[in-house]
Scaffold this active site. Structure first.
Site, PDB file in Angstrom:
ATOM      1  CB  SER A 147      -0.837  -0.007   1.279  1.00  0.00           C
ATOM      2  OG  SER A 147      -1.277   1.290   1.622  1.00  0.00           O
ATOM      3  CE1 TYR A 162      -4.613  -1.813   5.118  1.00  0.00           C
ATOM      4  CE2 TYR A 162      -3.294   0.090   4.532  1.00  0.00           C
ATOM      5  CZ  TYR A 162      -4.061  -0.995   4.155  1.00  0.00           C
ATOM      6  OH  TYR A 162      -4.283  -1.254   2.823  1.00  0.00           O
TER       7      TYR A 162
HETATM    8  P1  NDP Z   1     -12.055  -5.605   0.605  1.00  0.00           P
HETATM    9  O1  NDP Z   1     -12.530  -5.452   2.013  1.00  0.00           O
HETATM   10  O2  NDP Z   1     -13.008  -5.323  -0.488  1.00  0.00           O
HETATM   11  O3  NDP Z   1     -11.484  -7.082   0.394  1.00  0.00           O
HETATM   12  C1  NDP Z   1     -10.778  -7.746   1.388  1.00  0.00           C
HETATM   13  C2  NDP Z   1     -10.749  -9.209   1.017  1.00  0.00           C
HETATM   14  O4  NDP Z   1      -9.969  -9.901   1.987  1.00  0.00           O
HETATM   15  C3  NDP Z   1     -12.129  -9.834   1.016  1.00  0.00           C
HETATM   16  O5  NDP Z   1     -12.239 -10.683  -0.107  1.00  0.00           O
HETATM   17  C4  NDP Z   1     -12.163 -10.639   2.297  1.00  0.00           C
HETATM   18  O6  NDP Z   1     -12.946 -11.813   2.100  1.00  0.00           O
HETATM   19  C5  NDP Z   1     -10.697 -11.017   2.440  1.00  0.00           C
HETATM   20  N1  NDP Z   1     -10.357 -11.323   3.830  1.00  0.00           N
HETATM   21  C6  NDP Z   1     -10.298 -10.472   4.893  1.00  0.00           C
HETATM   22  N2  NDP Z   1     -10.028 -11.158   6.014  1.00  0.00           N
HETATM   23  C7  NDP Z   1      -9.916 -12.469   5.649  1.00  0.00           C
HETATM   24  C8  NDP Z   1      -9.678 -13.681   6.353  1.00  0.00           C
HETATM   25  N3  NDP Z   1      -9.482 -13.698   7.690  1.00  0.00           N
HETATM   26  N4  NDP Z   1      -9.639 -14.838   5.667  1.00  0.00           N
HETATM   27  C9  NDP Z   1      -9.838 -14.843   4.328  1.00  0.00           C
HETATM   28  N5  NDP Z   1     -10.074 -13.733   3.600  1.00  0.00           N
HETATM   29  C10 NDP Z   1     -10.121 -12.569   4.264  1.00  0.00           C
HETATM   30  O7  NDP Z   1     -10.748  -4.692   0.534  1.00  0.00           O
HETATM   31  P2  NDP Z   1      -9.755  -4.308  -0.647  1.00  0.00           P
HETATM   32  O8  NDP Z   1     -10.140  -4.959  -1.915  1.00  0.00           O
HETATM   33  O9  NDP Z   1      -9.610  -2.855  -0.599  1.00  0.00           O
HETATM   34  O10 NDP Z   1      -8.393  -4.932  -0.111  1.00  0.00           O
HETATM   35  C11 NDP Z   1      -7.643  -5.910  -0.797  1.00  0.00           C
HETATM   36  C12 NDP Z   1      -6.163  -5.716  -0.473  1.00  0.00           C
HETATM   37  O11 NDP Z   1      -5.715  -4.501  -1.087  1.00  0.00           O
HETATM   38  C13 NDP Z   1      -5.842  -5.568   1.007  1.00  0.00           C
HETATM   39  O12 NDP Z   1      -4.631  -6.221   1.297  1.00  0.00           O
HETATM   40  C14 NDP Z   1      -5.693  -4.070   1.195  1.00  0.00           C
HETATM   41  O13 NDP Z   1      -4.892  -3.743   2.299  1.00  0.00           O
HETATM   42  C15 NDP Z   1      -5.025  -3.723  -0.136  1.00  0.00           C
HETATM   43  N6  NDP Z   1      -5.112  -2.330  -0.477  1.00  0.00           N
HETATM   44  C16 NDP Z   1      -6.317  -1.758  -0.748  1.00  0.00           C
HETATM   45  C17 NDP Z   1      -6.411  -0.431  -1.093  1.00  0.00           C
HETATM   46  C18 NDP Z   1      -7.693   0.237  -1.412  1.00  0.00           C
HETATM   47  O14 NDP Z   1      -7.721   1.468  -1.513  1.00  0.00           O
HETATM   48  N7  NDP Z   1      -8.794  -0.493  -1.600  1.00  0.00           N
HETATM   49  C19 NDP Z   1      -5.189   0.400  -1.180  1.00  0.00           C
HETATM   50  C20 NDP Z   1      -3.974  -0.287  -0.881  1.00  0.00           C
HETATM   51  C21 NDP Z   1      -3.952  -1.607  -0.557  1.00  0.00           C
HETATM   52  P3  NDP Z   1     -13.968 -12.447   3.159  1.00  0.00           P
HETATM   53  O15 NDP Z   1     -14.527 -11.347   3.995  1.00  0.00           O
HETATM   54  O16 NDP Z   1     -14.988 -13.131   2.280  1.00  0.00           O
HETATM   55  O17 NDP Z   1     -13.145 -13.431   3.927  1.00  0.00           O
END
Ligand code: NDP
Length: 257
Positions: A147, A162
Site C-alpha cells: 500500500s 495497517y
Molecule cells: P475488501 O474489504 O473489499 O477485500 C478484502 C478481502 O480480503 C475480502 O475478499 C475478504 O474476504 C478477504 N479477507 C479479509 N479477512 C480475511 C480472512 N481472515 N480470511 C480470508 N479472507 C479474508 O478490501 P480491498 O479490496 O480494498 O483490499 C484488498 C487488499 O488490497 C488488502 O490487502 C488491502 O490492504 C489492499 N489495499 C487496498 C487499497 C484500497 O484502496 N482499496 C489500497 C492499498 C492496498 P472475506 O470477507 O470473504 O473473507
C-alpha cells in the site's frame, strides 16, 4: 507478429481475498490473460458468484474454496486441495486484507492483532506454503499487496496497525525475493493508493477525504477500477522475469512527493 509477453494461458493463479474489491478485480484480470484460477476467502457465497461471472465472461476454469487466512492449518489444506486439483500453482496474489481506523490510545490488542495477523502474518504463511510448491516446480510469481502505507503514514487516520503491517509486507517481499531468487521464483509487491472496495467504501466517497486526496495526491483523485491490472499482469507474467523484490506504486504520484 504481436507479442505474447503478458499471456498467462495455462498458468494457475491463486488469489486470496477474491470475494470482493481488488481481489475480485485481480481474479478477472488474470482470467482475461488466460490463467486458471483458485479463488479463496471466507464468504463462499460471494466467491461462487465471482466464479460464475468469471466463467461466463472469460471461459476460465475457476476453483472457489473457503479459507480463513488466520488459520494456518486451513491454509495448508487449501493449498493442498489446489495442488491436487491443478497439479501446480504458478502465481500467488497475496491480497486478503483488513483495516481498523482507531487512534493508538483507543486501540485494543485485538484490533492490533487482527490487522497484523491478516495483512502480514497471513501473507507470510501463504508465501511460505505456496513457496514450497513453487520451489519444487522451480517456477513461481508471488505478488503481495502492499500500500502507499508501506512507506508513508497519514496524519489523523488511526492506521498504525495497517501501516506497520504494510511496511512489513514490503520488507518481507524483499527478503523472500532474495531467498528464492535462484529458484525461478519472483516476489514483488503492488503499492496502491486508494481504490473503491468494501474496505474503503464509506471513506472514499466522503467529501473531506476527497479534498485530502486532492491536496496530497498529484493526480488529485483515487484510483479507478482496472488501474491496478497492468502492475498485476506485469509481475505475474514472463515480462517481469528479471524483476524481483520490488514494489510498484500505483498511486497517482502520491509517494513521489
Ligand atoms: P475488501 O474489504 O473489499 O477485500 C478484502 C478481502 O480480503 C475480502 O475478499 C475478504 O474476504 C478477504 N479477507 C479479509 N479477512 C480475511 C480472512 N481472515 N480470511 C480470508 N479472507 C479474508 O478490501 P480491498 O479490496 O480494498 O483490499 C484488498 C487488499 O488490497 C488488502 O490487502 C488491502 O490492504 C489492499 N489495499 C487496498 C487499497 C484500497 O484502496 N482499496 C489500497 C492499498 C492496498 P472475506 O470477507 O470473504 O473473507
Amino acid at each position: 507478429m504481436k507479442s505474447d509477453l503478458f499471456d498467462l494461458t495455462g498458468k494457475v493463479a491463486l488469489v486470496t481475498g477474491a470475494s470482493s474489491g481488488l481481489g475480485a478485480q485481480f481474479a478477472r484480470a488474470l482470467a482475461r490473460q488466460g490463467a486458471k484460477l483458485a479463488i479463496v476467502a471466507r464468504r463462499l457465497d460471494k466467491l461462487e458468484a465471482e466464479k460464475e461471472a468469471i466463467e461466463k465472461d472469460f471461459g476460465a476454469e475457476v476453483l472457489a474454496l473457503p479459507c480463513d487466512v488466520l488459520d494456518v492449518e486451513m491454509i495448508r489444506q487449501t493449498i493442498a486441495a489446489i495442488k491436487a486439483h491443478y497439479g501446480r500453482i504458478d502465481i500467488l496474489v497475496n491480497n486478503a486484507g483488513t483495516a481498523r481506523n482507531v487512534p493508538v490510545v483507543d486501540q485494543t490488542d485485538e484490533d492490533w492483532r487482527a490487522v497484523i495477523d491478516t495483512n502480514l502474518n497471513a501473507v507470510y504463511y501463504f508465501a511460505r506454503e505456496v513457496g514450497k510448491v513453487m520451489k519444487e516446480q522451480q517456477y513461481g510469481r508471488i505478488i503481495n499487496l502492499g500500500s502507499i502505507h508501506s512507506t508513508v503514514a497519514m496524519r489523523g487516520s488511526g492506521i498504525s496497525a495497517y501501516c506497520a503491517s504494510k511496511g512489513g509486507v514490503w520488507m518481507l517481499t524483499k527478503e523472500l525475493a532474495t531467498e528464492w531468487a535462484r529458484d525461478g521464483i519472483t516476489v514483488n509487491a503492488i503499492g496502491p493508493a486508494y481504490f473503491a472496495s468494501e474496505m474503503t467504501g464509506h471513506v472514499i466517497e466522503n467529501e473531506a477525504f476527497l479534498k485530502l486526496v486532492d491536496a496530497i495526491c498529484p493526480m488529485g483523485r483515487p484510483g479507478r477500477p482496472g488501474e491496478l491490472d497492468g502492475a498485476l499482469i506485469y509481475f505475474a507474467s514472463d515480462a517481469a522475469s528479471y524483476t524481483t523484490g520490488q514494489i510498484l506504486w500505483v498511486d497517482g504520484g502520491w509517494t513521489a512527493v
